[in-house]
Design an enzyme around this catalytic site. Structure first.
Site, short mmCIF file in Angstrom:
data_model
loop_
_atom_site.label_atom_id
_atom_site.label_comp_id
_atom_site.label_asym_id
_atom_site.label_seq_id
_atom_site.Cartn_x
_atom_site.Cartn_y
_atom_site.Cartn_z
N TYR A 32 0.83 -1.20 0.00
CA TYR A 32 0.00 0.00 0.00
C TYR A 32 0.87 1.25 0.00
O TYR A 32 2.08 1.17 0.21
CB TYR A 32 -0.94 0.00 1.22
N ARG A 51 8.03 3.43 -5.03
CA ARG A 51 8.12 2.49 -3.89
C ARG A 51 7.04 1.41 -4.01
O ARG A 51 7.29 0.24 -3.71
CB ARG A 51 7.98 3.26 -2.57
N ARG A 100 -7.81 -21.35 -0.24
CA ARG A 100 -6.76 -20.75 0.58
C ARG A 100 -5.53 -21.63 0.52
O ARG A 100 -5.51 -22.74 1.06
CB ARG A 100 -7.21 -20.60 2.04
N HIS A 102 -1.07 -21.26 0.51
CA HIS A 102 0.01 -20.28 0.72
C HIS A 102 0.70 -19.88 -0.58
O HIS A 102 1.09 -18.74 -0.75
CB HIS A 102 1.04 -20.84 1.70
N LYS A 149 6.49 -2.06 1.97
CA LYS A 149 5.34 -1.40 2.60
C LYS A 149 4.14 -2.33 2.46
O LYS A 149 3.22 -2.11 1.65
CB LYS A 149 5.08 -0.03 1.97
N GLU A 182 13.22 2.48 13.32
CA GLU A 182 12.27 3.55 12.98
C GLU A 182 11.22 3.56 14.10
O GLU A 182 11.47 3.06 15.18
CB GLU A 182 11.65 3.29 11.60
N1 PDD Z 1 3.11 5.27 7.53
N2 PDD Z 1 7.82 3.83 8.72
C1 PDD Z 1 6.66 3.17 8.81
C2 PDD Z 1 6.64 1.85 9.51
C3 PDD Z 1 5.48 3.72 8.27
O1 PDD Z 1 4.32 3.04 8.35
C4 PDD Z 1 5.54 4.99 7.64
C5 PDD Z 1 4.33 5.63 7.03
C6 PDD Z 1 6.77 5.64 7.57
C7 PDD Z 1 6.94 6.97 6.87
O2 PDD Z 1 6.87 6.82 5.47
P1 PDD Z 1 6.39 7.98 4.51
O3 PDD Z 1 7.27 9.14 4.79
O4 PDD Z 1 6.61 7.42 3.15
O5 PDD Z 1 4.96 8.29 4.84
C8 PDD Z 1 7.90 5.03 8.11
C9 PDD Z 1 1.94 5.52 6.74
C10 PDD Z 1 1.64 6.95 6.49
C11 PDD Z 1 0.76 4.72 7.27
O6 PDD Z 1 0.93 3.52 7.44
O7 PDD Z 1 -0.33 5.27 7.43
#
Ligand code: PDD
Length: 285
Positions: A32, A51, A100, A102, A149, A182
Site C-alpha cells: 500500500y 516504492r 486458501r 500459501h 510497505k 524507525e
Molecule cells: N506510515 N515507517 C513506517 C513503519 C510507516 O508506516 C511509515 C508511514 C513511515 C513513513 O513513510 P512515509 O514518509 O513514506 O509516509 C515510516 C503511513 C503513512 C501509514 O501507514 O499510514
C-alpha cells in the site's frame, strides 16, 4: 459520500465490495501507499509510486498500471472528493483465489483499491504552535522485511498500541543491538551538536518518502551536516532534538522519550528551520 476506486471503477464507498477469498484479507498479501495532498496538489507522487512498484516486484505481483495511469487515477479520486487536505490510500493485493493456499496462485488479477481520507493541515514551522509527540521505546519485534510497505501490519499495529497504552503518540523501535530502526508508523531523525542523523536504509525499516525528501531538501537548501548512520538508544536519550517523519506528520518534534525530556520539552530550532524548508520545497517532488 466518499468516492473510492476499485478495480477500474469509481464508486461510492459503501458499494465497493471485494471477495473474502482475497489474499489481502486472508494473508495480508499486498502492498500500500499513502500519498498526502493539499488542495489537490500531491507531495512526492513519483517516489510513492516507485516504492509501490518496488514492493510489487518483491512480491512478484504483476500489474501493468503505469505512472501516468496512477496519476490520472489519483487526480480523478481527488476531484471526486472534497478538496482540502486529503491522504490518498492505495492498496494492491495479489487478488482473490478460489481456495486458501500459501503458494502464489497463477492467473488471478490483483485487487486495486484506493480511497481518500482527510488529513490534518500541514504543520507550520512555529515552535510555539507545533504538534509535538511523546514516545516510548521498545525492542523491534516485527519481521525482517520492513523495507516492503506491506499491508501485513500487525507487528506495527501492536507496537503502535503499546504507545497508546502508555499515553504516548508513537513507539520507537530498537534492534537486538539497541540501534534505532524507525517508529511503528514513522521514520526518526535526531539532532546532536547541529548534526542531523537518521538510520541508514536496510531491510529493518521503511524507506520513507518524507525521510528521503527531508534528506534531499536539507542537503540542497541548508548548511547542516546530514548523515545516515546508526543511532543507539543512548544517542536518542541524549539528543538535542528528535523528530518523527511521515507523509501525514511531515516533521514532528518529539519532546519526551520514555521519562526523558528532549530539549527541556520544547520543539527545537533546527526542527523549525527544517520544517520551514520542507514546507517550502515539498511540492518540488
Ligand atoms: N506510515 N515507517 C513506517 C513503519 C510507516 O508506516 C511509515 C508511514 C513511515 C513513513 O513513510 P512515509 O514518509 O513514506 O509516509 C515510516 C503511513 C503513512 C501509514 O501507514 O499510514
Amino acid at each position: 459520500m466518499n468516492q473510492v476506486y476499485l478495480n477500474g471503477e469509481f464508486l461510492p464507498a459503501e458499494q465497493a465490495k471485494i471477495s473474502p477469498m482475497d489474499r489481502g484479507f486472508l494473508f495480508g498479501d499486498g502492498v500500500y501507499e499513502v500519498i498526502p495532498s493539499y488542495n489537490g496538489k500531491m507531495v512526492g507522487f513519483e517516489p510513492h509510486i516507485n516504492r509501490l512498484n518496488n514492493g510489487l516486484k518483491e512480491l512478484k505481483i504483476q500489474l501493468s498500471t503505469q505512472l501516468q495511469d496512477w496519476r490520472t487515477l489519483c487526480e480523478k479520486l481527488l476531484s471526486l472528493n472534497s478538496s482540502g487536505n486529503l491522504g490518498i490510500y492505495i492498496q494492491v493485493s495479489r487478488g482473490a483465489d478460489t481456495k486458501r493456499s500459501h503458494a502464489y496462485p497463477q492467473g488471478i488479477s490483483p485487487t486495486v483499491f484506493a480511497f481518500t481520507f482527510e488529513i490534518p493541515a500541514a504543520p507550520v514551522a512555529d515552535i510555539n504552535n507545533a504538534r509535538t509527540a511523546k514516545v516510548i521505546t521498545t525492542t523491534d519485534r516485527r519481521w525482517q522485511r520492513c523495507h516492503i510497505k506491506s499491508t501485513s501490519l500487525l507487528g506495527n499495529v501492536m507496537h503502535y498500541q503499546q504507545g497508546v497504552e502508555h499515553s504516548a503518540n508513537e513507539t520507537l523501535l530498537f534492534d537486538q543491538s539497541d540501534y534505532l530502526t524507525e517508529a511503528s508508523s514513522s521514520n526518526v531523525f535526531i539532532v546532536k551538536n547541529r548534526h542531523i542523523v537518521t538510520p541508514p536504509l536496510s531491510t529493518a525499516l521503511l524507506p520513507g518518502i518524507t525521510r528521503q525528501l527531508i534528506l534531499d531538501i536539507l542537503r540542497m537548501h541548508s548548511e547542516y551536516r546530514v548523515s545516515e548512520a546508526q543511532i543507539s538508544k543512548t544517542d536518542v536519550l541524549n539528543a538535542d532534538e528528535v523528530w518523527l517523519t511521515s507523509s501525514s506528520k511531515e516533521l514532528m518534534p518529539v519532546i519526551q522519550v520514555d521519562d526523558t525530556l528532549i530539549n527541556s520539552g520544547i520543539p527545537g530550532e533546527i526542527w523549525q528551520q527544517a520544517q520551514a524548508l520542507y514546507s517550502k520545497h515539498k511540492f518540488d517532488y
